[in-house]
Design a protein around this motif. Sequence first.
Motif, PDB file in Angstrom:
ATOM      1  N   ALA A  64     -28.304 -19.172   0.579  1.00 44.19           N
ATOM      2  CA  ALA A  64     -28.765 -19.661  -0.725  1.00 44.19           C
ATOM      3  C   ALA A  64     -27.948 -19.055  -1.851  1.00 44.19           C
ATOM      4  O   ALA A  64     -27.617 -19.740  -2.839  1.00 44.19           O
ATOM      5  CB  ALA A  64     -30.244 -19.332  -0.900  1.00 44.19           C
ATOM      6  N   MET A  65     -27.603 -17.780  -1.721  1.00 45.71           N
ATOM      7  CA  MET A  65     -26.780 -17.128  -2.730  1.00 45.71           C
ATOM      8  C   MET A  65     -25.408 -17.775  -2.810  1.00 45.71           C
ATOM      9  O   MET A  65     -24.888 -18.038  -3.905  1.00 45.71           O
ATOM     10  CB  MET A  65     -26.649 -15.637  -2.411  1.00 45.71           C
ATOM     11  N   LEU A  66     -24.800 -18.064  -1.660  1.00 50.63           N
ATOM     12  CA  LEU A  66     -23.497 -18.725  -1.644  1.00 50.63           C
ATOM     13  C   LEU A  66     -23.577 -20.093  -2.310  1.00 50.63           C
ATOM     14  O   LEU A  66     -22.684 -20.474  -3.082  1.00 50.63           O
ATOM     15  CB  LEU A  66     -22.994 -18.874  -0.210  1.00 50.63           C
ATOM     16  N   GLN A  67     -24.628 -20.825  -2.022  1.00 52.16           N
ATOM     17  CA  GLN A  67     -24.802 -22.134  -2.637  1.00 52.16           C
ATOM     18  C   GLN A  67     -24.935 -22.012  -4.144  1.00 52.16           C
ATOM     19  O   GLN A  67     -24.353 -22.788  -4.906  1.00 52.16           O
ATOM     20  CB  GLN A  67     -26.037 -22.819  -2.056  1.00 52.16           C
ATOM     21  N   ALA A  68     -25.684 -21.012  -4.602  1.00 52.37           N
ATOM     22  CA  ALA A  68     -25.881 -20.812  -6.035  1.00 52.37           C
ATOM     23  C   ALA A  68     -24.589 -20.404  -6.736  1.00 52.37           C
ATOM     24  O   ALA A  68     -24.397 -20.690  -7.933  1.00 52.37           O
ATOM     25  CB  ALA A  68     -26.960 -19.759  -6.273  1.00 52.37           C
ATOM     26  N   GLN A  69     -23.695 -19.725  -6.018  1.00 51.03           N
ATOM     27  CA  GLN A  69     -22.439 -19.251  -6.615  1.00 51.03           C
ATOM     28  C   GLN A  69     -21.367 -20.333  -6.669  1.00 51.03           C
ATOM     29  O   GLN A  69     -20.384 -20.187  -7.391  1.00 51.03           O
ATOM     30  CB  GLN A  69     -21.909 -18.048  -5.829  1.00 51.03           C
ATOM     31  N   GLN A  70     -21.540 -21.418  -5.914  1.00 41.89           N
ATOM     32  CA  GLN A  70     -20.550 -22.482  -5.899  1.00 41.89           C
ATOM     33  C   GLN A  70     -20.346 -23.033  -7.318  1.00 41.89           C
ATOM     34  O   GLN A  70     -21.301 -23.330  -8.022  1.00 41.89           O
ATOM     35  CB  GLN A  70     -20.993 -23.618  -4.984  1.00 41.89           C
ATOM     36  N   GLY A  71     -19.089 -23.137  -7.734  1.00 41.81           N
ATOM     37  CA  GLY A  71     -18.766 -23.721  -9.022  1.00 41.81           C
ATOM     38  C   GLY A  71     -18.853 -22.777 -10.197  1.00 41.81           C
ATOM     39  O   GLY A  71     -18.468 -23.149 -11.314  1.00 41.81           O
ATOM     40  N   LYS A  72     -19.317 -21.556  -9.983  1.00 44.41           N
ATOM     41  CA  LYS A  72     -19.383 -20.599 -11.083  1.00 44.41           C
ATOM     42  C   LYS A  72     -17.996 -20.024 -11.368  1.00 44.41           C
ATOM     43  O   LYS A  72     -17.075 -20.127 -10.557  1.00 44.41           O
ATOM     44  CB  LYS A  72     -20.361 -19.469 -10.748  1.00 44.41           C
ATOM     45  N   ALA A  73     -17.855 -19.420 -12.538  1.00 42.10           N
ATOM     46  CA  ALA A  73     -16.598 -18.772 -12.898  1.00 42.10           C
ATOM     47  C   ALA A  73     -16.292 -17.654 -11.902  1.00 42.10           C
ATOM     48  O   ALA A  73     -17.209 -17.019 -11.358  1.00 42.10           O
ATOM     49  CB  ALA A  73     -16.678 -18.213 -14.312  1.00 42.10           C
TER      50      ALA A  73
END
Length: 219
Positions: free
Chosen positions: A51-60
């Motif tokens: 879930a953390m990896l998914q949330a980090q996708q596309g962030k700076a």
Amino acid sequence: MLVLGSAALGVWAFKDGPGAIALDFDATRLQQTMQSRYGAAGAKALSEWLAMLQAQQGKALQQQLSGINEFWNRAVVHTEDAVLWSQPDYWATPLETLGKGAGDCEDFVVGKYFSLLRLGVPLEKLRLIYVRARMGGVGSTQSIAHMVLGYYETPVAEPLVLDSMVNFLLPASQRKDLTPVFSFNAQGVYVAGAQPSSVDRITRWRDLLVRMKQEGFLP
């Protein structure tokens, strides 16, 4: 426990060639492996990582680096291999570290390294760095063997340091407590003043990749 070889002390920046890989994995197989080995607690830890990896996708990028560093520092309790694995030096897979909820400095770095590869950070920008870490403050002569992860914007840039002992990122020049020894990634081993050599010389790295593939990573 981290065991150092006889490599001479180096500097932070090394030359490296271009290239990148992206970490791939079979999430269903990982979940099955985690459930069978570590039960509900392990499955929960894996789900939180995914879930953390998914949330980090596309962030700076800076947010990704900080987010990955903070996640692993929060999710894992530091312990020694002799206690956790009954071995003097064992490099755990991310699955094993999450399942145990504990690990030593290499295990933190391995988890962060493969997490960032999963997010698409180019391989050549990441190095696992062996260091001597000064303990006891300025002027102390006591040090321990330690490993950190370095992010290099360019092959000769000063890296940002992701460290299990520090929850924030700092450029290497601001980590006066760390003395680099050598670094490596999947492309090679780097020592100041020497040509890069094959990472295959690091047997624990080879063993780690074999076990990761068996778990469902790198299908």
